[in-house]
Design a protein around this motif. Structure first.
Motif, short mmCIF file in Angstrom:
data_model
loop_
_atom_site.label_atom_id
_atom_site.label_comp_id
_atom_site.label_asym_id
_atom_site.label_seq_id
_atom_site.Cartn_x
_atom_site.Cartn_y
_atom_site.Cartn_z
N GLY A 300 -42.16 -85.23 -29.46
CA GLY A 300 -43.22 -86.15 -29.86
C GLY A 300 -44.01 -85.64 -31.05
N GLY A 301 -43.33 -84.93 -31.94
CA GLY A 301 -43.98 -84.40 -33.12
C GLY A 301 -44.70 -83.08 -32.91
N VAL A 302 -44.72 -82.57 -31.66
CA VAL A 302 -45.40 -81.33 -31.35
C VAL A 302 -44.37 -80.21 -31.23
CG1 VAL A 302 -46.90 -80.12 -29.72
CG2 VAL A 302 -47.23 -82.57 -30.15
N PRO A 303 -44.53 -79.13 -31.99
CA PRO A 303 -43.53 -78.05 -31.93
C PRO A 303 -43.67 -77.20 -30.68
CG PRO A 303 -45.28 -77.45 -33.44
CD PRO A 303 -45.57 -78.86 -33.01
N SER A 304 -42.55 -76.77 -30.16
CA SER A 304 -42.49 -75.81 -29.06
C SER A 304 -41.70 -74.61 -29.56
CB SER A 304 -41.82 -76.42 -27.83
OG SER A 304 -41.71 -75.47 -26.79
N VAL A 305 -42.35 -73.46 -29.65
CA VAL A 305 -41.78 -72.29 -30.29
C VAL A 305 -41.38 -71.27 -29.22
CG1 VAL A 305 -42.18 -70.42 -31.94
CG2 VAL A 305 -43.20 -72.68 -32.33
N GLY A 306 -40.22 -70.68 -29.40
CA GLY A 306 -39.75 -69.66 -28.47
C GLY A 306 -39.08 -68.51 -29.19
N THR A 307 -39.27 -67.31 -28.66
CA THR A 307 -38.63 -66.11 -29.20
C THR A 307 -38.21 -65.22 -28.05
OG1 THR A 307 -40.01 -66.13 -31.19
CG2 THR A 307 -38.90 -64.08 -30.66
N TYR A 308 -37.01 -64.70 -28.12
CA TYR A 308 -36.64 -63.66 -27.15
C TYR A 308 -35.88 -62.55 -27.86
CZ TYR A 308 -31.69 -65.08 -26.49
OH TYR A 308 -30.36 -65.34 -26.66
N GLU A 309 -36.03 -61.36 -27.32
CA GLU A 309 -35.35 -60.19 -27.85
C GLU A 309 -34.58 -59.52 -26.73
OE1 GLU A 309 -37.10 -57.16 -30.80
OE2 GLU A 309 -37.26 -56.14 -28.85
N SER A 310 -33.30 -59.27 -26.96
CA SER A 310 -32.48 -58.60 -25.95
C SER A 310 -31.88 -57.33 -26.56
CB SER A 310 -31.37 -59.51 -25.43
OG SER A 310 -30.45 -59.83 -26.46
N LYS A 311 -31.73 -56.33 -25.71
CA LYS A 311 -31.14 -55.06 -26.10
C LYS A 311 -30.09 -54.67 -25.07
CE LYS A 311 -35.59 -53.49 -27.99
NZ LYS A 311 -36.66 -52.48 -27.89
N GLN A 312 -29.01 -54.11 -25.53
CA GLN A 312 -27.95 -53.70 -24.61
C GLN A 312 -27.39 -52.35 -25.04
OE1 GLN A 312 -25.32 -56.50 -22.56
NE2 GLN A 312 -23.61 -55.55 -23.64
N LEU A 313 -27.29 -51.45 -24.08
CA LEU A 313 -26.72 -50.12 -24.30
C LEU A 313 -25.51 -49.97 -23.40
CD1 LEU A 313 -27.11 -47.30 -25.68
CD2 LEU A 313 -28.36 -46.63 -23.61
N GLN A 314 -24.36 -49.61 -23.99
CA GLN A 314 -23.12 -49.42 -23.24
C GLN A 314 -22.61 -48.00 -23.46
OE1 GLN A 314 -20.08 -52.59 -23.73
NE2 GLN A 314 -21.53 -53.58 -25.10
N PHE A 315 -22.13 -47.40 -22.40
CA PHE A 315 -21.47 -46.10 -22.49
C PHE A 315 -20.25 -46.13 -21.59
CE2 PHE A 315 -21.26 -41.48 -21.16
CZ PHE A 315 -20.64 -41.06 -22.33
N SER A 316 -19.08 -45.86 -22.19
CA SER A 316 -17.82 -46.00 -21.45
C SER A 316 -16.91 -44.80 -21.69
CB SER A 316 -17.10 -47.29 -21.87
OG SER A 316 -17.88 -48.43 -21.58
N PRO A 317 -17.09 -43.71 -20.95
CA PRO A 317 -16.15 -42.59 -21.03
C PRO A 317 -14.94 -42.84 -20.14
CG PRO A 317 -17.96 -42.02 -19.58
CD PRO A 317 -18.26 -43.40 -20.12
N ARG A 318 -13.79 -42.34 -20.53
CA ARG A 318 -12.57 -42.56 -19.76
C ARG A 318 -11.56 -41.47 -20.10
NH1 ARG A 318 -13.63 -46.05 -23.71
NH2 ARG A 318 -12.07 -46.50 -25.31
N VAL A 319 -10.55 -41.34 -19.24
CA VAL A 319 -9.53 -40.32 -19.41
C VAL A 319 -8.17 -40.91 -19.07
CG1 VAL A 319 -9.88 -39.45 -17.06
CG2 VAL A 319 -8.80 -37.97 -18.77
N ARG A 320 -7.16 -40.48 -19.77
CA ARG A 320 -5.80 -40.94 -19.51
C ARG A 320 -4.88 -39.74 -19.41
NH1 ARG A 320 -2.73 -44.63 -23.88
NH2 ARG A 320 -3.28 -42.85 -25.19
#
Length: 644
Positions: A300-320
């Motif tokens: 209806g002409g009125v702004p709706s503002v949104g912001t989000y911030e995401s962070k992701q840390l991955q650690f994957s040790p493995r052995v074969r």
């Protein structure tokens, strides 16, 4: 090609039998999250080579997966080239039911978002492996539909490459890409800078993106290396919104939201290494990703503002451990995955803070027997524990929770060549998906997160391959319980656990090299996606086409290439038609694309076109004859590339 595999395997077994395990380093097995010989692909996988990508003129990884791999994709809602990819008919939640991996690092999001593939420099891709069906043992959450593994080029000592690419086309489309790589004896570095823009087919659907990718790697030999890579992207988009059926028929290019807009900033840093010691290959990936999303919607002409911030840390040790058991090649892989994800939201309608931590342990063993017949059998198990927190003081259906959920996955796979060039393969397993923070933000019961989704998976296939042709056929079934899905018919729309559902069907991949110049390929999928219990027992799932068919014809001449493709997509149910009572369905459609390129020395000039017949169609519609997001019309482009 298949004709060479018995020799590779026979050599491997001979080496293993005659020497210690550490002496068979040249024999590696793909599909185990370690470097691999591309000739030894995952069982039943579809492989897209760098040559195929170049010939088809795919401008990004997402397009290559769709055009060459035959994977069905839905038009993005934000004007970006990152279509929603769908393996085996999971509809609107398809992105959460497949895992996308880049050089061992998981790209799939821990939210209702499509993995961003348009920032991966297409020139750096060596091959793409598409493994359909459950794969949660190695890849965990969301791998029921399958895994798409993107493998980038490994540096060769004392080599150099570089290129400049410029492209322009209709709808003010343009792209400039500069890339280069240099390798010395034990060190290599590469960088790519790319900027692209397009007004796109629809009004208020402009898209702009600038991204940089660069990295360096130290390597002593084919086993020992360590390196890092940074990828950064900035996207700005205008949001065209949805239309009704009548509005689509009148003008599919129009918008009713001329001011809605958004942006995305993404940064990812990855450090990875592999080292061989005492006959064992040790590898690890450490990756950090930060993403900021902003949006402005007008009501209806009125702004709706949104912001989000995401962070992701991955650690994957493995052995074969690659060794020998009674003269047979055996590969044992064990690893752990740690993922920490968090998101904060500041908007006019939400203050949601969410956290998810997961830790997993997996073990997989593959044995290669009867080298003359390429016998393979593998088994694996995985245990993963998720710890999730969510709080939103502005929430409606859910305002907060803290829950711990533990999931198990297992698999058994086998393949065997009973006669020359014919391979029979099969797979049984259990896979899973957990509800992400977006799923749990709007649930039927206050403060009650959704139950995990589980699937029992089965597949049986047959492949015939020679130097000139390859045909692979599969039948599959996924029986799901607690499938996580958005149901607009409950409480004005919620994310919920559905009554038991099923995906079953047939897939056919075919490649034929007619002669040295001509080649043809086709990918066909038939899938039945239905409820198998509950009030909708026997009803079809929504936004799942029963049939899709992709076919391509390629020609290579003296300094010239041409490629033409067609994709047919069957009709499908509208997004809210769970009881199959809507008076219509999303119509079927066929699209055509083509590219012709010619080289002049170090230059390559090309002309390409998408949706050549200018078909007006759509693949996203979330209500009966409504909430329609039109797909792109015809677009022609001209490009020039200089290699040095």
């Amino acid at each position: 090609m298949t004709a060479f595999r018995p020799c590779l395997l026979a050599a491997a077994v001979s080496l293993c039998f005659a020497a210690h395990a550490e002496d068979v380093g040249t024999v590696t097995v793909t599909g185990s999250r370690f470097d691999a010989d591309p000739a030894l692909a995952p069982i039943g996988a579809t492989i897209i080579s760098a040559d195929e990508i170049r010939r088809a003129g795919a401008g990004d990884v997402n397009a290559a997966i769709r055009k060459i791999g035959g994977v069905y994709g839905r038009q993005s809602l934000d004007g970006s080239p990152d279509f929603g990819l769908d393996l085996r008919g999971f509809g609107v939640n398809s992105s959460q039911n497949l895992v996308i991996v880049l050089d061992g690092v998981r790209l799939s999001e821990s939210e209702q978002a499509t993995a961003i593939l348009s920032t991966i420099p297409i020139d750096t891709v060596e091959r793409i492996e598409i493994t359909r069906g459950g794969a949660s043992v190695l890849y965990g959450d969301g791998a029921t539909g399958g895994v798409i593994n993107i493998v980038t080029k490994r540096p060769s000592a004392n080599s150099r490459r570089g290129s400049v690419f410029v492209e322009g086309g209709q709808f003010r489309a343009g792209e400039v890409r500069v890339s280069g790589a240099q390798a010395w004896n034990n060190f290599a570095a590469d960088a790519t800078l790319d900027t692209q823009r397009s007004d796109n087919y629809r009004d208020n659907n402009d898209f702009k993106q600038t991204h940089f990718s660069g990295g360096a790697q130290w390597f002593a030999n084919q086993f020992d290396r360590i390196g890092f890579r940074y990828e950064g992207a900035r996207q700005d988009m205008r949001l065209a919104g949805s239309l009704t059926e009548a509005e689509f028929n009148a003008n599919p290019r129009q918008t009713k939201t001329p001011n809605d807009n958004g942006s995305l900033d993404s940064d990812r840093l990855t450090v990875a290494g592999q080292y061989r010691v005492a006959g064992h290959d040790l590898a690890a990936d450490l990756s950090y990703r930060k993403k900021t999303v902003e949006s402005t919607y007008f009501y209806g002409g009125v702004p709706s503002v949104g912001t989000y911030e995401s962070k992701q840390l991955q650690f994957s040790p493995r052995v074969r451990k690659l060794g020998a058991i009674n003269g047979m090649v055996n590969e044992l892989v064990a690893g752990v995955d740690f993922i920490k994800w968090e998101r904060t939201t500041v908007s006019d309608y939400s203050r949601a803070d969410a956290n998810q931590k997961s830790k997993a342990l997996y073990l997989r063993d593959e044995l290669r027997f009867d080298a003359a017949h390429e016998g393979r059998v593998s088994a694996g198990v995985r245990r993963e524990i998720f710890d999730k927190d969510f709080a939103n003081p502005l929430g409606y259906a859910t305002t907060g929770y803290n829950v711990v959920q533990g999931l198990n996955a297992w698999e058994l796979q086998a393949s065997y060549m009973p006669v020359s060039d014919v391979t029979v393969f099969g797979k049984l397993g259990q896979s899973y998906r957990v509800a992400n923070s977006d799923d749990n933000a709007l649930t039927p019961s206050v403060n009650k997160p959704l139950a995990p989704q589980q699937s029992h998976d089965a597949e049986l296939g047959l492949s015939y391959a020679t130097a000139m042709r390859k045909i692979t056929a599969r039948v599959f079934r996924h029986n799901l319980t607690n499938e996580i899905f958005y149901d607009p018919t409950v409480n004005f729309g919620v994310n919920t656990n559905l009554d038991p559902t099923r995906r079953q069907g047939f897939e056919l991949d075919a490649e034929q090299r007619i002669d040295a110049a001509w080649a043809v390929s086709a990918h066909y999928q038939h899938v039945q996606a239905k409820f198998r219990e509950g009030v909708n027992n026997g009803k079809e799932m929504v936004l799942v086409p029963n049939n899709t068919l992709t076919a391509r014809l390629a020609w290579t001449g003296d300094g010239q290439t041409a490629d033409i493709g067609a994709q047919w997509v069957d009709k499908q149910r509208y997004g809210d038609d769970f009881n199959n009572t809507c008076a219509g369905e999303i119509p079927s459609y066929t699209t055509l694309d083509a590219r012709y390129a010619r080289k002049f020395g170090q230059w390559e000039w090309a002309v390409s076109g998408q949706n050549l017949a200018d078909k007006a169609y759509f693949s996203q519609a979330f209500a009966c004859k409504g909430y329609i997001y039109p797909s792109n019309g015809r677009q022609l482009k001209i490009s020039a590339r200089y290699d040095f």
